[in-house]
Scaffold this motif. Structure first.
Motif, PDB file in Angstrom:
ATOM      1  N   ALA A 111     -26.289-126.843  35.716  1.00 34.18           N
ATOM      2  CA  ALA A 111     -25.647-126.948  34.400  1.00 34.18           C
ATOM      3  C   ALA A 111     -24.847-128.247  34.362  1.00 34.18           C
ATOM      4  N   HIS A 112     -24.319-128.599  33.190  1.00 34.05           N
ATOM      5  CA  HIS A 112     -23.536-129.836  33.133  1.00 34.05           C
ATOM      6  C   HIS A 112     -22.075-129.567  32.805  1.00 34.05           C
ATOM      7  N   ILE A 113     -21.215-130.477  33.249  1.00 33.50           N
ATOM      8  CA  ILE A 113     -19.768-130.274  33.102  1.00 33.50           C
ATOM      9  C   ILE A 113     -19.111-131.359  32.262  1.00 33.50           C
ATOM     10  N   HIS A 271     -17.386-125.580  25.332  1.00 31.07           N
ATOM     11  CA  HIS A 271     -18.309-124.488  25.702  1.00 31.07           C
ATOM     12  C   HIS A 271     -19.627-125.061  26.223  1.00 31.07           C
ATOM     13  N   ASP A 272     -20.077-126.125  25.550  1.00 32.59           N
ATOM     14  CA  ASP A 272     -21.280-126.849  25.975  1.00 32.59           C
ATOM     15  C   ASP A 272     -20.837-127.861  27.025  1.00 32.59           C
ATOM     16  N   ASP A 273     -20.914-127.580  28.302  1.00 26.53           N
ATOM     17  CA  ASP A 273     -21.773-126.592  28.872  1.00 26.53           C
ATOM     18  C   ASP A 273     -21.017-125.742  29.899  1.00 26.53           C
ATOM     19  N   LYS A 274     -19.675-125.672  29.714  1.00 24.38           N
ATOM     20  CA  LYS A 274     -18.894-124.883  30.676  1.00 24.38           C
ATOM     21  C   LYS A 274     -19.259-123.403  30.580  1.00 24.38           C
ATOM     22  N   LYS A 301     -22.760-136.522  32.738  1.00 25.97           N
ATOM     23  CA  LYS A 301     -23.598-137.442  31.956  1.00 25.97           C
ATOM     24  C   LYS A 301     -24.751-136.821  31.155  1.00 25.97           C
ATOM     25  N   GLU A 302     -24.772-135.484  31.053  1.00 23.91           N
ATOM     26  CA  GLU A 302     -25.856-134.889  30.257  1.00 23.91           C
ATOM     27  C   GLU A 302     -25.757-135.321  28.804  1.00 23.91           C
ATOM     28  N   GLU A 303     -24.516-135.398  28.325  1.00 23.21           N
ATOM     29  CA  GLU A 303     -24.312-135.699  26.900  1.00 23.21           C
ATOM     30  C   GLU A 303     -24.750-137.110  26.522  1.00 23.21           C
ATOM     31  N   THR A 304     -24.917-137.971  27.515  1.00 21.00           N
ATOM     32  CA  THR A 304     -25.337-139.340  27.199  1.00 21.00           C
ATOM     33  C   THR A 304     -26.710-139.661  27.801  1.00 21.00           C
ATOM     34  N   ALA A 344     -29.288-124.316  33.008  1.00 25.67           N
ATOM     35  CA  ALA A 344     -28.464-123.561  32.063  1.00 25.67           C
ATOM     36  C   ALA A 344     -27.766-124.491  31.082  1.00 25.67           C
ATOM     37  N   ASP A 345     -28.126-124.363  29.831  1.00 26.45           N
ATOM     38  CA  ASP A 345     -27.445-125.108  28.771  1.00 26.45           C
ATOM     39  C   ASP A 345     -27.362-124.199  27.554  1.00 26.45           C
ATOM     40  N   VAL A 346     -26.700-124.655  26.520  1.00 23.96           N
ATOM     41  CA  VAL A 346     -26.465-123.776  25.380  1.00 23.96           C
ATOM     42  C   VAL A 346     -27.633-123.811  24.401  1.00 23.96           C
ATOM     43  N   ASN A 347     -27.782-122.714  23.670  1.00 17.77           N
ATOM     44  CA  ASN A 347     -28.684-122.687  22.528  1.00 17.77           C
ATOM     45  C   ASN A 347     -27.794-122.492  21.305  1.00 17.77           C
TER      46      ASN A 347
HETATM   47 MN    MN Z   1     -25.320-129.074  26.843  1.00 17.31          MN
END
Ligand code: MN
Length: 435
Positions: A111-113, A271-274, A301-304, A344-347
């Motif tokens: 998952a990403h933080i 919340h995305d992605d904690k 760095k998932e968000e970028t 694991a990431d959000v939907n």
């Molecule tokens: Mn995410």
């Protein structure tokens, strides 16, 4: 039609139709109470993990309290051993060694933080019309209007030329000051409110107000900026040039809150992605003697776009697999070829107010459990790892066997937007992955 025929149809429907919308209704009060209890830990985590460095620090603390020790590549490990490695303070991997050889693959939870926010530019500080301001460059996908006129806290790290660092966190305790991005008062907003949303606030409008008092009544210019720098110097020893080697960022200053009279939901920043990284962390914490080596990887760095040495495209995880495979006399690619991963990431849960953004048959719904997303991406499944039918079958059989409340979900309607996750970067290593 007699009642027998009806019951036949009912029976057949029960046999053939997908069962939808049972969700929380089939859980007992005890199970719901247990879920609420788990969420208390989550609320505490999310309040202490607003930026990736804090998420790593908080995760290390939890890991150490639960018997994890720092990984040492000169040591050999046996089943049940628990180790963690931290990459550049922004990315952490927790491993519980399994009974089987890594030749049979490992089991990843990833998952990403990092979360969207406003980063300070390298030269952020300026004065305009007796106001001291900070220039920002937003990080990740934000809706800019959501960031104006709300209390913001400053988080991050300043690295000095002598190699020392200080951590900064201002605006999170009651007595701290906060900061804000200004907005125009409604009385003067006639032109502003007639603009399309993406033009109302531009990136260069996201300036943060941090002060308004001059240092003295001298004849010098930029006395408000000087006053701010003087405060920063006295409190932290920061010179203006130290911003050049800093990672300072603005995030909402409020903490997690229960939402609803029934307190059934949590409202929080990040919340995305904690919401996924915390359960992935807990999965490692609760893994005692797994069959397969279990690895939880929390990346930055998932968000970028996952680029950079702390993102999912970094070889950090691969290198670790090489080391533990070597130690067991196994080829790293053999370990990876046989590995499986839950990315694991959000939907997006269906929101009746914005129903047109969703396709009801393939959306996920609140209280219907974790969402398994076969593929993400956008514009014709572009930029996705589409999990195989075989892997989907394995996952749904496992979820059913373990009595997990789950559902499927596609992210919004076709061509409505969409987005990618880190799944594809793991899949590129020839690992079976599903979101
Ligand atoms: Mn995410």
């Amino acid at each position: 039609m007699d009642s027998n025929e009806k019951s036949k149809a009912k029976q057949l429907k029960e046999k053939l139709f997908v069962k939808k919308g049972v969700g929380i209704k089939k859980l007992s009060a005890e199970e719901i109470a247990k879920a609420d209890e788990f969420c208390k830990g989550y609320v505490d985590y999310i309040d202490h993990a607003k930026v990736e460095r804090e998420a790593v620090e908080t995760s290390v603390k939890i890991a150490e309290e639960n018997g994890f020790v720092k990984y040492d590549n000169t040591k050999t490990y046996k089943a049940g051993d628990r180790v963690y490695c931290v990459n550049r303070n922004k990315n952490i991997m927790l491993t519980v060694f399994g009974k089987k050889s890594v030749a049979e693959g490992v089991r990843f939870a990833i998952a990403h933080i990092d979360s969207p926010r406003l980063d300070l530019k390298p030269n952020p500080l300026y004065e305009a019309n007796d106001l001291a301001m900070l220039k920002t460059h937003y990080y990740g996908g934000i809706k800019k209007y959501q960031w104006t006129a709300i209390p913001l806290a400053l988080h991050g790290t300043v690295a000095f030329k002598d190699g020392s660092c200080i951590n900064v966190k201002i605006g999170e305790v009651e007595t701290d000051p906060c900061f804000c991005v200004t907005d125009l008062l409604p009385h003067l907003a006639q032109e502003q409110t007639s603009k399309p949303m993406n033009k109302v606030f531009t990136g260069e409008d996201m300036n943060v107000l941090i002060g308004s008092r001059p240092f003295s009544n001298d004849e010098e210019s930029e006395l408000v900026k000087l006053n701010i720098l003087n405060i920063l110097f006295e409190k932290y020893g920061i010179l203006e040039e130290d911003f050049l080697s800093a990672e300072l960022t603005l995030v909402p200053a409020f903490n997690a809150k229960d939402i609803g009279f029934d307190r059934s939901m949590i409202g929080a920043y990040g919340h995305d992605d904690k919401v996924c990284s915390y359960p992935a962390l807990m999965a490692a914490i609760n893994a005692e003697s797994p069959e397969y080596t279990a690895i939880t990887l929390l990346v930055d760095k998932e968000e970028t776009g996952s680029d950079g040495n702390t993102g999912m495209k970094s070889t950090f995880m691969e290198n670790f697999i090489c080391e533990i495979a070597d130690a067991q006399g196994v080829k790293a690619y053999t370990a990876l070829n046989n590995s499986k991963c839950l990315s694991a990431d959000v939907n997006a849960a269906y929101d009746p107010t914005y129903a047109s953004a969703y396709e009801a048959n393939n959306s996920s719904y609140i209280n219907n459990g974790v969402v398994i997303t076969k593929y993400t991406g956008s514009g014709g499944k572009y930029g996705t790892s589409d999990a195989s039918a075989e892997y989907m079958a394995e996952i749904r059989s496992m979820l059913q066997r373990e009595n997990v409340l789950w559902q499927t979900g596609e992210l919004g309607k076709v061509d409505g937007g969409g987005g990618g996750t880190i799944a594809k970067y793991v899949a590129n290593l020839n690992v079976d992955v599903v979101d």
